[in-house]
Scaffold this active site. Structure first.
Site, PDB file in Angstrom:
ATOM      1  N   PRO A  42      -2.001  -4.942 -15.964  1.00 29.26           N
ATOM      2  CG  PRO A  42      -1.474  -3.444 -14.109  1.00 29.26           C
ATOM      3  CD  PRO A  42      -1.371  -4.789 -14.578  1.00 29.26           C
TER       4      PRO A  42
ATOM      5  CG  LEU B 140       0.387   0.824 -14.560  1.00 30.60           C
ATOM      6  CD1 LEU B 140       0.293   0.052 -12.966  1.00 30.60           C
ATOM      7  CD2 LEU B 140      -1.039   1.347 -14.860  1.00 30.60           C
TER       8      LEU B 140
ATOM      9  NE  ARG C 208       7.655   0.867 -25.809  1.00 31.52           N
ATOM     10  CZ  ARG C 208       8.056   0.104 -26.899  1.00 31.52           C
ATOM     11  NH1 ARG C 208       7.118  -0.016 -27.875  1.00 31.52           N
ATOM     12  NH2 ARG C 208       9.226  -0.317 -27.083  1.00 31.52           N
TER      13      ARG C 208
ATOM     14  CG  HIS D 291       8.704   2.239 -15.937  1.00 31.43           C
ATOM     15  ND1 HIS D 291       8.032   2.112 -14.747  1.00 31.43           N
ATOM     16  CD2 HIS D 291       9.407   1.090 -16.030  1.00 31.43           C
ATOM     17  CE1 HIS D 291       8.194   0.856 -14.235  1.00 31.43           C
ATOM     18  NE2 HIS D 291       9.039   0.244 -15.143  1.00 31.43           N
TER      19      HIS D 291
ATOM     20  N   GLY E  60       3.374   1.520  -2.122  1.00 26.02           N
ATOM     21  CA  GLY E  60       3.857   1.704  -3.422  1.00 26.02           C
ATOM     22  C   GLY E  60       3.037   2.397  -4.347  1.00 26.02           C
TER      23      GLY E  60
ATOM     24  CE  LYS F 116       4.511  -8.979 -10.842  1.00 21.42           C
ATOM     25  NZ  LYS F 116       3.596  -8.608  -9.707  1.00 21.42           N
TER      26      LYS F 116
ATOM     27  CE1 TYR G  56       8.439  -7.485 -10.979  1.00 21.15           C
ATOM     28  CE2 TYR G  56       7.686  -7.544 -13.080  1.00 21.15           C
ATOM     29  CZ  TYR G  56       7.387  -7.373 -11.866  1.00 21.15           C
ATOM     30  OH  TYR G  56       6.430  -6.363 -11.395  1.00 21.15           O
TER      31      TYR G  56
ATOM     32  CB  SER H 201       3.594  -5.935 -15.650  1.00 22.03           C
ATOM     33  OG  SER H 201       4.670  -6.452 -16.146  1.00 22.03           O
ATOM     34  CB  SER H 202       2.188  -5.934 -20.692  1.00 23.06           C
ATOM     35  OG  SER H 202       3.324  -4.873 -20.722  1.00 23.06           O
ATOM     36  CB  CYS H 203       7.004  -8.161 -18.391  1.00 28.00           C
ATOM     37  SG  CYS H 203       7.088  -8.628 -16.800  1.00 28.00           S
TER      38      CYS H 203
ATOM     39  CG  ASP I 266      13.762   3.100 -31.891  1.00 28.60           C
ATOM     40  OD1 ASP I 266      13.940   4.097 -31.171  1.00 28.60           O
ATOM     41  OD2 ASP I 266      13.640   3.208 -33.216  1.00 28.60           O
TER      42      ASP I 266
ATOM     43  CG  HIS J  22      -0.350   0.233   2.623  1.00 30.45           C
ATOM     44  ND1 HIS J  22       0.840  -0.343   2.996  1.00 30.45           N
ATOM     45  CD2 HIS J  22      -0.464   1.171   3.296  1.00 30.45           C
ATOM     46  CE1 HIS J  22       1.115   0.069   4.082  1.00 30.45           C
ATOM     47  NE2 HIS J  22       0.424   0.904   4.421  1.00 30.45           N
TER      48      HIS J  22
ATOM     49  N   GLY K 115      -0.238   0.539  -5.095  1.00 28.13           N
ATOM     50  CA  GLY K 115      -0.914   0.228  -3.883  1.00 28.13           C
ATOM     51  C   GLY K 115      -1.371   1.511  -3.224  1.00 28.13           C
TER      52      GLY K 115
ATOM     53  CD1 TRP L  44      19.472   7.578 -24.906  1.00 26.35           C
ATOM     54  CD2 TRP L  44      19.479   5.110 -24.715  1.00 26.35           C
ATOM     55  NE1 TRP L  44      20.396   6.921 -24.038  1.00 26.35           N
ATOM     56  CE2 TRP L  44      20.419   5.665 -23.983  1.00 26.35           C
ATOM     57  CE3 TRP L  44      19.017   3.915 -24.664  1.00 26.35           C
ATOM     58  CZ2 TRP L  44      21.219   4.719 -23.154  1.00 26.35           C
ATOM     59  CZ3 TRP L  44      19.650   2.755 -24.100  1.00 26.35           C
ATOM     60  CH2 TRP L  44      20.765   3.338 -23.255  1.00 26.35           C
TER      61      TRP L  44
HETATM   62  N1  LIG Z   1       4.783   0.562 -12.384  1.00 27.00           N
HETATM   63  C1  LIG Z   1       4.364   0.065 -13.626  1.00 27.00           C
HETATM   64  O1  LIG Z   1       4.463   0.842 -14.575  1.00 27.00           O
HETATM   65  C2  LIG Z   1       3.758  -1.114 -13.345  1.00 27.00           C
HETATM   66  C3  LIG Z   1       2.904  -1.514 -14.777  1.00 27.00           C
HETATM   67  C4  LIG Z   1       2.355  -2.703 -14.546  1.00 27.00           C
HETATM   68  C5  LIG Z   1       2.124  -3.502 -13.322  1.00 27.00           C
HETATM   69  N2  LIG Z   1       2.552  -3.025 -12.281  1.00 27.00           N
HETATM   70  C6  LIG Z   1       2.476  -3.773 -11.017  1.00 27.00           C
HETATM   71  O2  LIG Z   1       2.188  -3.256 -10.007  1.00 27.00           O
HETATM   72  C7  LIG Z   1       2.710  -3.806  -8.837  1.00 27.00           C
HETATM   73  C8  LIG Z   1       3.123  -2.632  -7.880  1.00 27.00           C
HETATM   74  O3  LIG Z   1       3.888  -1.873  -8.567  1.00 27.00           O
HETATM   75  P1  LIG Z   1       4.482  -0.619  -8.087  1.00 27.00           P
HETATM   76  O4  LIG Z   1       4.907   0.279  -9.290  1.00 27.00           O
HETATM   77  O5  LIG Z   1       3.491   0.020  -7.199  1.00 27.00           O
HETATM   78  O6  LIG Z   1       5.826  -0.847  -7.417  1.00 27.00           O
HETATM   79  P2  LIG Z   1       6.361   0.013  -6.108  1.00 27.00           P
HETATM   80  O7  LIG Z   1       6.068   1.437  -5.957  1.00 27.00           O
HETATM   81  O8  LIG Z   1       7.654  -0.536  -6.027  1.00 27.00           O
HETATM   82  O9  LIG Z   1       5.531  -0.556  -4.877  1.00 27.00           O
HETATM   83  C9  LIG Z   1       5.943  -2.117  -4.365  1.00 27.00           C
HETATM   84  C10 LIG Z   1       5.517  -2.361  -3.199  1.00 27.00           C
HETATM   85  O10 LIG Z   1       5.827  -3.537  -2.731  1.00 27.00           O
HETATM   86  C11 LIG Z   1       6.083  -3.468  -1.249  1.00 27.00           C
HETATM   87  N3  LIG Z   1       7.000  -4.578  -1.218  1.00 27.00           N
HETATM   88  C12 LIG Z   1       7.910  -5.011  -1.648  1.00 27.00           C
HETATM   89  N4  LIG Z   1       8.666  -5.921  -1.318  1.00 27.00           N
HETATM   90  C13 LIG Z   1       8.005  -6.233  -0.258  1.00 27.00           C
HETATM   91  C14 LIG Z   1       8.230  -7.352   0.851  1.00 27.00           C
HETATM   92  N5  LIG Z   1       9.201  -8.301   1.059  1.00 27.00           N
HETATM   93  N6  LIG Z   1       7.341  -7.165   2.138  1.00 27.00           N
HETATM   94  C15 LIG Z   1       6.199  -6.527   1.739  1.00 27.00           C
HETATM   95  N7  LIG Z   1       6.075  -5.613   1.058  1.00 27.00           N
HETATM   96  C16 LIG Z   1       6.918  -5.557   0.020  1.00 27.00           C
HETATM   97  C17 LIG Z   1       6.904  -2.337  -1.136  1.00 27.00           C
HETATM   98  O11 LIG Z   1       6.736  -2.039   0.214  1.00 27.00           O
HETATM   99  P3  LIG Z   1       7.735  -1.078   1.127  1.00 27.00           P
HETATM  100  O12 LIG Z   1       7.294   0.385   0.238  1.00 27.00           O
HETATM  101  O13 LIG Z   1       6.993  -0.893   2.467  1.00 27.00           O
HETATM  102  O14 LIG Z   1       8.910  -1.466   1.169  1.00 27.00           O
HETATM  103  C18 LIG Z   1       6.146  -1.147  -2.073  1.00 27.00           C
HETATM  104  O15 LIG Z   1       4.850  -0.690  -1.274  1.00 27.00           O
HETATM  105  C19 LIG Z   1       3.836  -4.821  -9.374  1.00 27.00           C
HETATM  106  O16 LIG Z   1       3.123  -6.081  -9.180  1.00 27.00           O
HETATM  107  C20 LIG Z   1       3.803  -4.325 -10.690  1.00 27.00           C
HETATM  108  O17 LIG Z   1       4.121  -5.471 -11.443  1.00 27.00           O
HETATM  109  C21 LIG Z   1       3.323  -2.059 -12.131  1.00 27.00           C
END
Ligand SMILES: NC(=O)c1ccc[n+]([C@@H]2O[C@H](COP(=O)([O-])OP(=O)(O)OC[C@H]3O[C@@H](n4cnc5c(N)ncnc54)[C@H](OP(=O)(O)O)[C@@H]3O)[C@@H](O)[C@H]2O)c1
Length: 317
Positions: free
Chosen positions: A165, A168, A210, A181, A15, A142, A138, A109-111, A270, A13, A18, A203
């Protein structure tokens, strides 16, 4: 399932994703949200996760916790990305199963899709080809999460569901130039170049296409999923809108108010020419994104301006 008192655990929550889900559910009147930072509850620790579920018994679990990083981090630490993500999601999925939570929403994620998947990418292309090697660990974690949710649905008839998603962006994004990103990196570059009255160097040729989704739209998609009975186990969630990197750069330049030149370094790669998800399966359920790119980037830039002094504290990957 529209009960505002439902106990909802949002894993991750703090991140970008979250925290957007937390704010969105609060806005929708949910009063019983629970979250734990990784310091309070390390989701890699199975015993700690089981004890937490035993005590709290959340009714809905949203898995937005993951070990996330850029290409460099993924390439240098493939074992960490594979293993930590498997541990986090396995512990959450198993505890949610054991303590009879009503709904589990897994975010990937799309990966997860093959590197050479036809475009736009449909859910059924999963496991039809080789993955992009740079973040294979990774992606495999997933994919295992998607398959675990599918298997629980099939074997126990439980409402476990996966949302994938597209790229993002939004508040609480990572603006660190080494690990961010493309979209937040461009905001940062154009802002810094505006301050120093310099051109911006980017680059490639700018030709790749995208797709971007505002994180608040994703939060709304999660809210929609929470309140819908869905037959499938896997849904792509994108904006269904493509933009070339060149047009994205020009849009960001205009929003930021940078006056100088944009220099394209075509000696640099690219990347994939096109990456678009087919989200029609999710859209057909009645959900649509609401935030267009111009509005979303304008809001994100405002957030960046108000928070740039503490960006490293806010987020650093
Ligand atoms: N960002 C994008 O563009 C994108 C795109 C598609 C999908 N997603 C998906 O969305 C999800 C979240 O991504 P995000 O961008 O929000 O990442 P983020 O900002 O790095 O947040 C990740 C969260 O996970 C928590 N976490 C990591 N390791 C942990 C552990 N061992 N125990 C407890 N909590 C842990 C972190 O907690 P703390 O902060 O407390 O350490 C943080 O709150 C991922 O599954 C990602 O694949 C993201």
């Amino acid at each position: 399932m529209k009960n505002q008192d439902l106990k909802i655990f949002i894993a991750g929550h703090k991140g970008m994703v979250g925290s957007a889900i937390w704010r969105h559910l609060e806005k929708k009147g949910y009063t019983n949200l629970i979250g734990r930072s990784s310091h309070e509850l390390d989701l890699r620790n199975q015993g700690a996760v089981i004890r937490f579920f035993e005590l709290e018994k959340p009714e809905i679990v949203i898995d937005a916790a993951a070990k996330v990083g850029g290409i460099w981090a993924n390439q240098e630490h493939p074992y960490t990305f594979l293993m930590e993500n498997l541990q986090i999601q396995n512990n959450l999925i198993e505890a949610s199963h054991r303590f009879e939570c009503k709904k589990f929403i897994f975010l990937g994620s799309s990966c997860i899709y093959p590197k050479m998947a036809p475009q736009p990418i449909k859910e059924e292309y999963l496991l039809t080809g080789a993955l992009e090697p740079s973040n294979e660990g990774y992606a495999i974690a997933k994919i295992a999460g998607v398959k675990a949710c599918e298997a629980i649905r099939k074997q126990f008839g439980k409402d476990f569901i996966s949302l994938m998603p597209s790229n993002l962006y939004g508040s609480y994004d990572n603006f660190d130039l080494e690990s961010s990103h493309v979209l937040p990196a461009m905001i940062r570059k154009f802002h810094d170049a505006k301050e120093s009255h310099r051109p911006v160097q980017l680059w490639g040729t700018g030709s790749p296409l995208r797709e971007f989704l505002h994180v608040e739209d994703l939060a709304d998609a999660v809210y929609f999923t929470m309140n819908s009975d869905m037959e499938g186990h896997l849904y792509n969630v994108g904006s269904a809108t493509e933009i070339s990197i060149k047009n994205l750069a020009e849009l960001i330049q205009w929003i930021v108010g940078h006056q100088g030149e944009i220099l394209w370094d075509s000696s640099k790669p690219d990347g994939t020419p096109r990456k678009l998800m087919d989200s029609s399966r999710f859209f057909e359920l009645g959900w649509k994104p609401k935030i267009d790119l111009e509005t979303g980037i304008t809001n994100t830039y405002k957030w960046f301006l108000s928070n740039r002094d503490q960006l490293k504290e806010v987020k650093f990957k």
